[in-house]
Design an enzyme around this catalytic site. Structure first.
Site, PDB file in Angstrom:
ATOM      1  N   CYS A   1       0.834  -1.216   0.000  1.00  0.00           N
ATOM      2  CA  CYS A   1       0.000   0.000   0.000  1.00  0.00           C
ATOM      3  C   CYS A   1       0.864   1.261   0.000  1.00  0.00           C
ATOM      4  O   CYS A   1       1.675   1.447   0.909  1.00  0.00           O
ATOM      5  CB  CYS A   1      -0.903   0.001   1.228  1.00  0.00           C
ATOM      6  SG  CYS A   1      -1.808   1.541   1.446  1.00  0.00           S
TER       7      CYS A   1
ATOM      8  N   LYS B   1     -11.023  -8.049   5.990  1.00  0.00           N
ATOM      9  CA  LYS B   1     -10.427  -7.450   7.191  1.00  0.00           C
ATOM     10  C   LYS B   1     -10.867  -8.134   8.482  1.00  0.00           C
ATOM     11  O   LYS B   1     -12.049  -8.485   8.624  1.00  0.00           O
ATOM     12  CB  LYS B   1     -10.802  -5.963   7.254  1.00  0.00           C
ATOM     13  CG  LYS B   1     -10.236  -5.160   6.104  1.00  0.00           C
ATOM     14  CD  LYS B   1     -10.956  -3.847   5.931  1.00  0.00           C
ATOM     15  CE  LYS B   1     -10.516  -3.197   4.613  1.00  0.00           C
ATOM     16  NZ  LYS B   1     -11.364  -2.085   4.227  1.00  0.00           N
TER      17      LYS B   1
ATOM     18  N   GLU C   1      -5.014   7.625   8.898  1.00  0.00           N
ATOM     19  CA  GLU C   1      -4.815   8.529   7.750  1.00  0.00           C
ATOM     20  C   GLU C   1      -3.319   8.826   7.639  1.00  0.00           C
ATOM     21  O   GLU C   1      -2.700   9.302   8.589  1.00  0.00           O
ATOM     22  CB  GLU C   1      -5.622   9.834   7.847  1.00  0.00           C
ATOM     23  CG  GLU C   1      -7.122   9.667   7.829  1.00  0.00           C
ATOM     24  CD  GLU C   1      -7.654   9.095   6.517  1.00  0.00           C
ATOM     25  OE1 GLU C   1      -6.971   9.211   5.484  1.00  0.00           O
ATOM     26  OE2 GLU C   1      -8.757   8.515   6.537  1.00  0.00           O
ATOM     27  N   SER C   2      -2.749   8.567   6.465  1.00  0.00           N
ATOM     28  CA  SER C   2      -1.288   8.593   6.331  1.00  0.00           C
ATOM     29  C   SER C   2      -0.632   9.922   6.735  1.00  0.00           C
ATOM     30  O   SER C   2       0.328   9.900   7.505  1.00  0.00           O
ATOM     31  CB  SER C   2      -0.848   8.147   4.937  1.00  0.00           C
ATOM     32  OG  SER C   2      -1.369   8.957   3.924  1.00  0.00           O
TER      33      SER C   2
ATOM     34  N   VAL D   1      -5.472   1.276   6.146  1.00  0.00           N
ATOM     35  CA  VAL D   1      -4.075   1.374   6.584  1.00  0.00           C
ATOM     36  C   VAL D   1      -3.465   2.579   5.865  1.00  0.00           C
ATOM     37  O   VAL D   1      -3.930   2.932   4.784  1.00  0.00           O
ATOM     38  CB  VAL D   1      -3.289   0.074   6.249  1.00  0.00           C
ATOM     39  CG1 VAL D   1      -3.847  -1.093   7.018  1.00  0.00           C
ATOM     40  CG2 VAL D   1      -3.272  -0.218   4.753  1.00  0.00           C
TER      41      VAL D   1
END
Length: 239
Positions: free
Chosen positions: A30, A57, A83-84, A70
């Protein structure tokens, strides 16, 4: 309890997060989770990683993050962050060694504005390959992507710096990098033609220890994306 193989629905919940670590819930391929892995590596933060089967999941993961996305971080106190960009900002604030964000409020705001602009570019990395597979004419989309990349090139030219935040890597470089690492997989490397400074930036990024520590080979990426496109993603490919 770092584990490479992914946890799916019906799997037992992992042990609590050890006191001396922070936990990353991730997926090996990802690009959004890749951002957080880069920051953890660059800042040498002790952590463990639990990979998640995003198609199936685990119930216990959805309890931690109802969005089921993720990257997600969990602290020993049970605090959950997702949240990245938020996970990366959090890590930079909580772990002060090797700060990646600028110290000034304006510098931070500039990086967030750049990230906002970049978020308009990432959809092209999916639209173009998908269009190609469907037999569509993607030349217009490629022209748009080239134009956006040429603006990033201009940005480096105007700044006269090696990286987007100065002469060393900062947060914005790591936020953008995962999609550049995948250019060859998406068959979009030619979109860097005519962007010499951006090309130099990618060459410098390839030399970064955190980039080297978190990368996959082109063959591995290609094999995973083939399973993804076929609708049966093999998240454990290569293990």
């Amino acid at each position: 309890m770092s584990t490479e193989k992914c946890f799916a629905k019906g799997s037992a919940a992992p042990d609590p997060v050890p006191n001396n670590l922070i936990r990353l819930y991730s997926m090996r391929f990802c690009p959004f989770a890749h951002r957080t892995r880069l920051v953890l590596s660059a800042k040498e933060i002790k952590h463990d990683t639990i990979n998640i089967n995003l198609k199936d999941k685990p119930e216990w993961f959805l309890e931690r993050n109802p969005l089921g996305l993720v990257p997600t971080l969990e602290t020993p106190a049970g605090e959950v962050i997702y949240e990245s960009p938020i996970t990366c900002d959090y890590l930079d604030e909580v772990y002060p060694n090797k700060k990646l964000l600028p110290s000034s409020p304006f510098g931070k705001a500039q990086q967030k504005m750049m990230l906002e602009h970049f978020s308009k570019i990432t959809p092209y990395f999916y639209k173009i390959p998908m269009g190609r597979r469907n037999g569509e004419d993607v030349s217009g989309l490629e022209a748009e992507l080239k134009e956006k990349l040429s603006k990033l090139n201009e940005d480096l030219v105007n700044k006269k710096t090696k990286f987007f935040g100065g002469d060393s890597i900062t947060m914005i470089d790591y936020m953008m990098w995962p999609w550049f690492e995948r250019l060859e997989i998406f068959e979009l490397k030619h979109c860097l033609d005519g962007t010499p400074e951006l090309k130099k930036w990618t060459e410098r990024m390839w030399e970064d220890p955190a980039v080297k520590a978190t990368m996959h080979s082109v063959d591995t990426y290609k094999a995973f994306y083939k399973t993804y496109v076929e609708g049966k993603p093999n998240y454990d490919y290569g293990l």
